[in-house]
Design a protein around this motif. Structure first.
Motif, PDB file in Angstrom:
ATOM      1  N   GLU A   9      55.897   3.534  20.837  1.00 38.62           N
ATOM      2  CA  GLU A   9      56.276   4.750  20.122  1.00 38.62           C
ATOM      3  C   GLU A   9      57.661   4.624  19.490  1.00 38.62           C
ATOM      4  O   GLU A   9      57.883   5.072  18.356  1.00 38.62           O
ATOM      5  N   GLU A  10      58.604   4.030  20.218  1.00 37.99           N
ATOM      6  CA  GLU A  10      59.956   3.848  19.677  1.00 37.99           C
ATOM      7  C   GLU A  10      59.942   2.909  18.477  1.00 37.99           C
ATOM      8  O   GLU A  10      60.612   3.171  17.462  1.00 37.99           O
ATOM      9  N   ILE A  11      59.204   1.831  18.588  1.00 39.86           N
ATOM     10  CA  ILE A  11      59.147   0.856  17.498  1.00 39.86           C
ATOM     11  C   ILE A  11      58.583   1.512  16.237  1.00 39.86           C
ATOM     12  O   ILE A  11      59.080   1.298  15.127  1.00 39.86           O
ATOM     13  N   TYR A  12      57.554   2.325  16.407  1.00 37.57           N
ATOM     14  CA  TYR A  12      56.882   2.920  15.242  1.00 37.57           C
ATOM     15  C   TYR A  12      57.663   4.093  14.664  1.00 37.57           C
ATOM     16  O   TYR A  12      57.858   4.178  13.451  1.00 37.57           O
ATOM     17  N   GLN A  40      48.282  -1.432  21.739  1.00 37.05           N
ATOM     18  CA  GLN A  40      47.279  -1.029  22.716  1.00 37.05           C
ATOM     19  C   GLN A  40      47.543  -1.636  24.096  1.00 37.05           C
ATOM     20  O   GLN A  40      47.239  -1.013  25.119  1.00 37.05           O
ATOM     21  N   ILE A  41      48.095  -2.837  24.139  1.00 35.80           N
ATOM     22  CA  ILE A  41      48.233  -3.549  25.405  1.00 35.80           C
ATOM     23  C   ILE A  41      49.618  -3.379  26.020  1.00 35.80           C
ATOM     24  O   ILE A  41      49.757  -3.208  27.230  1.00 35.80           O
ATOM     25  N   ALA A  42      50.656  -3.411  25.193  1.00 37.39           N
ATOM     26  CA  ALA A  42      52.016  -3.569  25.704  1.00 37.39           C
ATOM     27  C   ALA A  42      52.664  -2.265  26.150  1.00 37.39           C
ATOM     28  O   ALA A  42      52.430  -1.202  25.575  1.00 37.39           O
ATOM     29  N   ASP A  43      53.504  -2.367  27.191  1.00 41.63           N
ATOM     30  CA  ASP A  43      54.413  -1.283  27.559  1.00 41.63           C
ATOM     31  C   ASP A  43      55.677  -1.343  26.706  1.00 41.63           C
ATOM     32  O   ASP A  43      56.264  -0.314  26.385  1.00 41.63           O
TER      33      ASP A  43
END
Length: 246
Positions: free
Chosen positions: A119-122, A99-102
């Motif tokens: 999004e990339e991490i997930y 929610q917080i991080a770019d």
């Protein structure tokens, strides 16, 4: 720092930080007169007030209840964006990080496994550890062919990274799996957990492998229900099958 707090604006700066953290009416109280969550918000206000260009935040919202944590995470991101400040935030709460991080970095035993957008991490985890650490994930064997990745619950689109051809393990998240009651189905509901807005089902496939499926709370299936299972995603992550590495 010293110049800022000796300036005539220091009172308004402090009040602004207190208001952001919902402490505007508590500015005259002592720490022992505040709750644990209120003291956590005081610490956050103290970090924000000086106006440093870079802020280090270590579990800043850990002691807050869920509603206040969600509200403050949005306020914190907005404040950092509007002020142009950079923050390095350490947290074990994945929702908070997303929610917080770019950009999010995933650490394992001091090693940086992956860094990228939420999004990339997930959706495109770089390692099996990241896939299972971030969100819920199961691995389903498949065969990569020209038209996609064939598995026992259907054909998935080409994975990331592109596996080429051959045996792969597909990362299957619960929201990718659609289940429908079917008396002739080859899978069965073995467990379910109610999560308010939805159910998390555990499904045993004909092969004996188990998958999880997240469905709306209006989609109630008792354990023992026979179901058909379908893949419903446009993008998956894949890894070389463990069996083919031996």
């Amino acid at each position: 720092y010293t110049t800022l707090f000796r300036s005539p604006d220091r009172r308004s700066i402090v009040q602004a930080a207190l208001r952001l953290c919902e402490l505007g009416d508590l500015g005259t109280r002592y720490p022992h007169e505040l709750s644990g969550g209120q003291n956590q918000r005081v610490a956050l206000a103290r970090a924000l007030a000086p106006g440093y260009p870079i802020i280090l935040l270590d579990e800043p919202l850990a002691s807050l209840d869920a509603d206040l944590r969600a509200q403050l995470s949005g306020d914190l991101r907005r404040l950092l964006k509007e002020s142009g400040r950079t923050a390095v935030l350490v947290t074990h709460d994945q929702d908070e990080a997303f929610q917080i991080a770019d950009r999010v970095g995933v650490l394992r035993h001091g090693h940086l496994e992956q860094i990228g957008t939420p999004e990339e991490i997930y959706h495109a985890p770089a390692t099996r550890f990241v896939a299972t650490f971030v969100g819920e994930a199961d691995f389903l064997p498949g065969v990569a062919r020209a038209d996609g990745i064939h598995t026992e619950i259907g054909v998935f689109p080409d994975g990331h990274p592109c596996p080429g051809r051959g045996c792969v393990d597909v990362v299957v998240r619960p929201e990718y799996v659609q289940v429908v009651p079917d008396l002739t189905g080859q899978a069965v509901v073995t467990a379910r957990r109610f999560r308010g807005a939805g159910f998390l089902y555990e499904i045993r496939l004909r092969s004996g492998r188990c998958l999880r499926s997240h469905q709306p709370s209006t989609h109630s299936l008792p354990t023992g229900t026979l179901v058909s299972v379908h893949a419903t995603c446009r993008r998956v992550a894949t890894f070389t099958a463990l069996d083919s590495q031996s």
